[in-house]
Design an enzyme around this catalytic site. Structure first.
Site: not given
Ligand code: IPM
Ligand code: MG
Length: 362
Positions: A135, A190, A222, A246, A250
């Site tokens: 990042y 990884k 993975d 990240d 999710d």
């Molecule tokens: C998160 C989001 C952010 C990230 C984006 C909006 C930059 O996806 O907080 O998970 O990738 O960290």
């Molecule tokens: Mg995110």
């Protein structure tokens, strides 16, 4: 205590408004100050993270953040895109430790896309390193490929990197957290392919020597993605880098039924933090009073616990959220047959009512 309130874009203002109402209902001595961030700040001041907003965030004890981003900004140069606001805040405030709990509420077991028995009672904590990795690594950019089979062609590159101290401090956060939970850390890497994550694995293993009461295992990313949907309850604390965290957070969010339920905290070395729902700005449903405010309300509860040192108030907010779910109230994202569908504001009303009830009782 001073809290910077940064609602941002899309559904951000609606959901943050509900969290602020719940916070006010607690009648604590806190001062709130609001500022623009993301696309909203770009429109008003030409920059997603204006100097005044950054200053406010730096001066405050905690930041309550909504969400940033909208498709209409995708064509802007990167430095002006709304996402730079949250990345800039993380970097400038040194918020390296991102805590993303994935808890499946009993009442929402059936909202998960996985079989109820796989997620019932799920309670995992993803600890994502938030200020390093690909990042922020330099150099990055676009150029003409200098050599190789595609020499001369357009190419783009980013740099994945971690230094030892960055890995050490996030590993400590993970081991400390595991001590207060079920005592298990899974470090996700990884290392079979990437130098960065070989160092990660080596350093996590070293730091673990000081935490012999905690069980540590290592897993390739993975495989971790697979195990999260195969046997999610086998995890307690997951610690990983910025990019993998990240993605996995999710994935973990969906286990719990809806990404609209998951709060997060981003902490610096002294527990000062930025609190935000893990979902995004959802421009498609903005302004329609249908977004789920619970992730933001629960993020505010994390703020009470970690930065404001008000564990009882945090408990009250979390109990109020369980109470409204128990009553059968559901926003559209978690709605199912037989439940009462409510909007953003009505969900906020219900949580405020539940809070007020416990005030009069105590
Ligand atoms: C998160 C989001 C952010 C990230 C984006 C909006 C930059 O996806 O907080 O998970 O990738 O960290
Ligand atoms: Mg995110």
């Amino acid at each position: 205590m001073k809290i910077a309130v940064l609602p941002g874009d899309g559904i951000g203002p609606e959901i943050v408004a509900q969290a602020v109402r719940v916070l006010r209902a607690l009648e604590l001595k806190v001062e709130l100050e609001e500022a623009l961030v993301g696309g909203a700040a770009y429109e008003a001041h030409g920059h997603p993270l204006p100097e005044a907003t950054l200053k406010l965030a730096q001066a405050a004890d905690a930041v309550l953040f909504g969400a940033v981003g909208a498709w209409k900004y995708d064509q802007l140069e990167r430095a002006l895109r709304p996402e730079q606001a949250i990345l800039g805040l993380r970097k400038h405030l040194g918020l390296f430790a991102n805590l993303r709990p994935a808890v499946c509420y009993e009442q929402l077991t059936h909202a998960s896309s996985l079989k109820p028995e796989l997620v019932a009672g799920l309670d995992i904590l993803i600890i994502r390193e938030l200020t390093g990795d690909i990042y922020f690594g330099q150099p990055r950019g676009r150029r003409q490929a200098p050599d190789g089979a595609f020499a001369g062609a357009d190419e783009a590159f980013d740099t994945m990197r971690y230094s030892r101290p960055e890995i050490e401090r996030i590993a400590r956060v993970a081991f400390e957290a595991a001590r207060k939970r079920r005592g298990k850390v899974t470090s996700v890497d990884k290392a079979n392919v990437l130098e960065t994550f070989q160092l990660w694995k080596d350093v996590v293993t070293e730091v673990h020597r000081g935490y012999s009461d905690v069980v540590l295992d290592h897993m390739y990313v993975d495989n971790a993605a697979m195990q999260l949907v195969r046997a999610p309850k086998s995890f307690d604390v997951i610690v990983t880098g910025n990019l993998f965290g990240d993605i996995l957070s999710d994935e973990a969010a969906m286990l719990t039924g809806s990404i609209g339920m998951l709060p997060s905290a981003a902490l610096d070395a002294r527990q000062k933090g930025l609190y935000e729902p893990i979902h995004g700005s959802a421009p498609d449903i903005a302004g329609k009073d249908i977004a789920n405010p619970l992730a933001t309300i629960l993020s505010m509860a994390m703020m009470l616990r970690f930065t404001l040192d008000q564990p009882e108030s945090a408990d009250r907010v979390e109990a109020a959220v369980r109470h409204v779910l128990q009553q059968g109230l559901r926003t559209a994202d978690i709605w199912s047959e037989g439940m009462r569908k409510v909007g953003t504001r009505a969900m906020g009303d219900a949580v405020v009512a539940a809070i007020t009830k416990t005030t009069t009782k105590s």
